[in-house]
Design a protein around this motif. Structure first.
Motif, PDB file in Angstrom:
ATOM      1  N   LEU A  33       0.831  -1.201   0.000  1.00  0.00           N
ATOM      2  CA  LEU A  33       0.000   0.000   0.000  1.00  0.00           C
ATOM      3  C   LEU A  33       0.869   1.256   0.000  1.00  0.00           C
ATOM      4  CD1 LEU A  33      -3.047   0.716   0.193  1.00  0.00           C
ATOM      5  CD2 LEU A  33      -2.730   0.875   2.662  1.00  0.00           C
ATOM      6  N   GLY A  34       0.682   2.092  -1.004  1.00  0.00           N
ATOM      7  CA  GLY A  34       1.398   3.363  -1.075  1.00  0.00           C
ATOM      8  C   GLY A  34       2.821   3.290  -1.591  1.00  0.00           C
ATOM      9  N   LEU A  35       3.278   2.111  -1.980  1.00  0.00           N
ATOM     10  CA  LEU A  35       4.654   1.972  -2.489  1.00  0.00           C
ATOM     11  C   LEU A  35       4.698   2.037  -4.001  1.00  0.00           C
ATOM     12  CD1 LEU A  35       6.074  -0.984  -0.326  1.00  0.00           C
ATOM     13  CD2 LEU A  35       6.317   1.479   0.067  1.00  0.00           C
ATOM     14  N   THR A  36       5.806   2.523  -4.533  1.00  0.00           N
ATOM     15  CA  THR A  36       6.045   2.452  -5.976  1.00  0.00           C
ATOM     16  C   THR A  36       6.535   1.039  -6.308  1.00  0.00           C
ATOM     17  OG1 THR A  36       8.377   3.063  -5.786  1.00  0.00           O
ATOM     18  CG2 THR A  36       6.766   4.890  -6.005  1.00  0.00           C
ATOM     19  N   LEU A 164      11.431  -1.291   5.222  1.00  0.00           N
ATOM     20  CA  LEU A 164      11.463  -0.257   4.180  1.00  0.00           C
ATOM     21  C   LEU A 164      11.155   1.127   4.737  1.00  0.00           C
ATOM     22  CD1 LEU A 164       9.675  -2.039   1.190  1.00  0.00           C
ATOM     23  CD2 LEU A 164      12.087  -1.402   1.336  1.00  0.00           C
ATOM     24  N   ASP A 165      10.056   1.233   5.494  1.00  0.00           N
ATOM     25  CA  ASP A 165       9.650   2.571   5.915  1.00  0.00           C
ATOM     26  C   ASP A 165       9.069   2.646   7.324  1.00  0.00           C
ATOM     27  OD1 ASP A 165       7.124   1.454   5.581  1.00  0.00           O
ATOM     28  OD2 ASP A 165       6.540   2.756   3.917  1.00  0.00           O
ATOM     29  N   GLY A 166       9.209   1.565   8.079  1.00  0.00           N
ATOM     30  CA  GLY A 166       8.752   1.582   9.460  1.00  0.00           C
ATOM     31  C   GLY A 166       7.270   1.310   9.650  1.00  0.00           C
ATOM     32  N   LYS A 167       6.529   1.144   8.564  1.00  0.00           N
ATOM     33  CA  LYS A 167       5.091   0.915   8.695  1.00  0.00           C
ATOM     34  C   LYS A 167       4.821  -0.537   9.067  1.00  0.00           C
ATOM     35  CE  LYS A 167       3.502   4.689   5.866  1.00  0.00           C
ATOM     36  NZ  LYS A 167       2.685   5.126   4.733  1.00  0.00           N
ATOM     37  N   THR A 168       3.971  -0.695  10.078  1.00  0.00           N
ATOM     38  CA  THR A 168       3.601  -2.027  10.542  1.00  0.00           C
ATOM     39  C   THR A 168       2.274  -2.444   9.915  1.00  0.00           C
ATOM     40  OG1 THR A 168       2.315  -1.243  12.421  1.00  0.00           O
ATOM     41  CG2 THR A 168       4.712  -1.562  12.770  1.00  0.00           C
ATOM     42  N   ALA A 169       1.923  -3.706  10.095  1.00  0.00           N
ATOM     43  CA  ALA A 169       0.651  -4.216   9.571  1.00  0.00           C
ATOM     44  C   ALA A 169      -0.520  -3.418  10.137  1.00  0.00           C
ATOM     45  CB  ALA A 169       0.511  -5.703   9.900  1.00  0.00           C
ATOM     46  N   PHE A 170      -0.450  -3.033  11.423  1.00  0.00           N
ATOM     47  CA  PHE A 170      -1.530  -2.265  12.036  1.00  0.00           C
ATOM     48  C   PHE A 170      -1.669  -0.890  11.376  1.00  0.00           C
ATOM     49  CE2 PHE A 170      -0.407  -5.322  15.351  1.00  0.00           C
ATOM     50  CZ  PHE A 170      -1.659  -5.846  15.642  1.00  0.00           C
ATOM     51  N   THR A 171      -0.540  -0.247  11.115  1.00  0.00           N
ATOM     52  CA  THR A 171      -0.551   1.058  10.447  1.00  0.00           C
ATOM     53  C   THR A 171      -1.177   0.938   9.064  1.00  0.00           C
ATOM     54  OG1 THR A 171       1.469   1.680  11.614  1.00  0.00           O
ATOM     55  CG2 THR A 171       0.909   2.966   9.649  1.00  0.00           C
ATOM     56  N   LEU A 172      -0.824  -0.110   8.345  1.00  0.00           N
ATOM     57  CA  LEU A 172      -1.348  -0.300   6.989  1.00  0.00           C
ATOM     58  C   LEU A 172      -2.850  -0.602   6.992  1.00  0.00           C
ATOM     59  CD1 LEU A 172       1.686  -2.246   5.535  1.00  0.00           C
ATOM     60  CD2 LEU A 172       1.009   0.113   4.991  1.00  0.00           C
ATOM     61  N   VAL A 173      -3.329  -1.324   7.997  1.00  0.00           N
ATOM     62  CA  VAL A 173      -4.771  -1.554   8.129  1.00  0.00           C
ATOM     63  C   VAL A 173      -5.474  -0.214   8.316  1.00  0.00           C
ATOM     64  CG1 VAL A 173      -6.571  -2.490   9.654  1.00  0.00           C
ATOM     65  CG2 VAL A 173      -4.654  -3.927   8.962  1.00  0.00           C
ATOM     66  N   ASP A 174      -4.935   0.639   9.196  1.00  0.00           N
ATOM     67  CA  ASP A 174      -5.528   1.957   9.425  1.00  0.00           C
ATOM     68  C   ASP A 174      -5.522   2.790   8.148  1.00  0.00           C
ATOM     69  OD1 ASP A 174      -5.943   1.295  12.074  1.00  0.00           O
ATOM     70  OD2 ASP A 174      -4.192   2.405  12.821  1.00  0.00           O
ATOM     71  N   GLU A 175      -4.415   2.766   7.408  1.00  0.00           N
ATOM     72  CA  GLU A 175      -4.341   3.540   6.158  1.00  0.00           C
ATOM     73  C   GLU A 175      -5.324   3.021   5.128  1.00  0.00           C
ATOM     74  OE1 GLU A 175      -0.340   3.932   4.641  1.00  0.00           O
ATOM     75  OE2 GLU A 175       0.358   4.863   6.496  1.00  0.00           O
ATOM     76  N   GLU A 176      -5.457   1.700   5.043  1.00  0.00           N
ATOM     77  CA  GLU A 176      -6.412   1.126   4.083  1.00  0.00           C
ATOM     78  C   GLU A 176      -7.840   1.541   4.435  1.00  0.00           C
ATOM     79  OE1 GLU A 176      -6.922  -3.178   2.083  1.00  0.00           O
ATOM     80  OE2 GLU A 176      -7.252  -3.158   4.269  1.00  0.00           O
ATOM     81  N   ARG A 177      -8.172   1.457   5.705  1.00  0.00           N
ATOM     82  CA  ARG A 177      -9.518   1.838   6.148  1.00  0.00           C
ATOM     83  C   ARG A 177      -9.788   3.319   5.896  1.00  0.00           C
ATOM     84  NH1 ARG A 177      -9.428  -1.720  11.645  1.00  0.00           N
ATOM     85  NH2 ARG A 177      -9.994  -3.693  10.649  1.00  0.00           N
ATOM     86  N   ALA A 178      -8.797   4.158   6.142  1.00  0.00           N
ATOM     87  CA  ALA A 178      -8.964   5.595   5.905  1.00  0.00           C
ATOM     88  C   ALA A 178      -9.176   5.875   4.422  1.00  0.00           C
ATOM     89  CB  ALA A 178      -7.742   6.353   6.429  1.00  0.00           C
ATOM     90  N   ALA A 179      -8.450   5.161   3.564  1.00  0.00           N
ATOM     91  CA  ALA A 179      -8.587   5.359   2.118  1.00  0.00           C
ATOM     92  C   ALA A 179      -9.955   4.898   1.603  1.00  0.00           C
ATOM     93  CB  ALA A 179      -7.472   4.613   1.384  1.00  0.00           C
TER      94      ALA A 179
END
Length: 181
Positions: A33-36, A164-179
């Motif tokens: 999520l969010g990576l090139t 890669l960037d310090g993002k954890t699975a929990f952070t990515l779940v939050d970002e996905e839900r926000a998107a």
């Protein structure tokens, strides 16, 4: 576990297994999520694994097992000389194209599994040194094996993404839900 798999309807084993399979797919999809494409191809550890390579691998694995269960010829044939290519994007392949192909395979897997009268049916395994002779596996085993395979690689993806960037699975779940709004 960064997401909660909703409880199945009482006695709906097939639904429960498909839900857990989809939860593991989600963990792998979120890892990019969010990576090139360039970021997803990086190998930030001693391992040769990258996020894009893991996605390609699990997409191929699901397709191979689906074709084996349906007893149709394989779309992709790998041997010891080409096995490593299941972990590398080639030519025009991109993270988006791999995700789209995997989404189609996942749809076909779920369609196939839900079309079966039950999960007790079996399919033969091909002749290979790592399979017992004349082995057969059930459709239930197939789903459990895919869950196991994807969970293992989702863990790899968690470590790679955090490296890669310090993002954890929990952070990515939050970002996905926000998107998703």
């Amino acid at each position: 576990m960064p997401t909660h798999v909703l409880a199945e309807a009482h006695g709906d084993e097939r639904g429960a297994l498909l839900a857990f399979l989809e939860a593991q797919r989600g963990g792998l999809r979120r890892s990019v999520l969010g990576l090139t494409d360039e970021q997803a191809a990086r190998k930030p550890s001693a391992s040769e694994l990258s996020l894009s390579g893991l996605l390609k691998h699990v997409a191929e694995v699901e397709l191979q097992w689906l074709e084996m269960a349906r007893q149709v010829p394989p779309s992709v044939v790998r041997d010891m000389d080409s096995w490593h290519l299941s972990f590398e994007l080639e030519g025009a392949e991109t993270v988006a194209s791999i995700l789209a192909a995997w989404e189609e395979t996942a749809r076909k897997t779920e369609q196939f599994i839900t079309s079966l009268p039950d999960l007790n049916g079996t399919f033969p395994l091909p002749e290979a040194p790592w399979f017992p002779p004349k082995a057969e596996q059930s459709m239930r085993w197939l789903l459990l094996h895919l869950i196991e395979e994807f969970a293992r690689h989702a863990g790899h993806a968690d470590v790679i993404r955090e490296s890669l960037d310090g993002k954890t699975a929990f952070t990515l779940v939050d970002e996905e839900r926000a998107a998703q709004g």
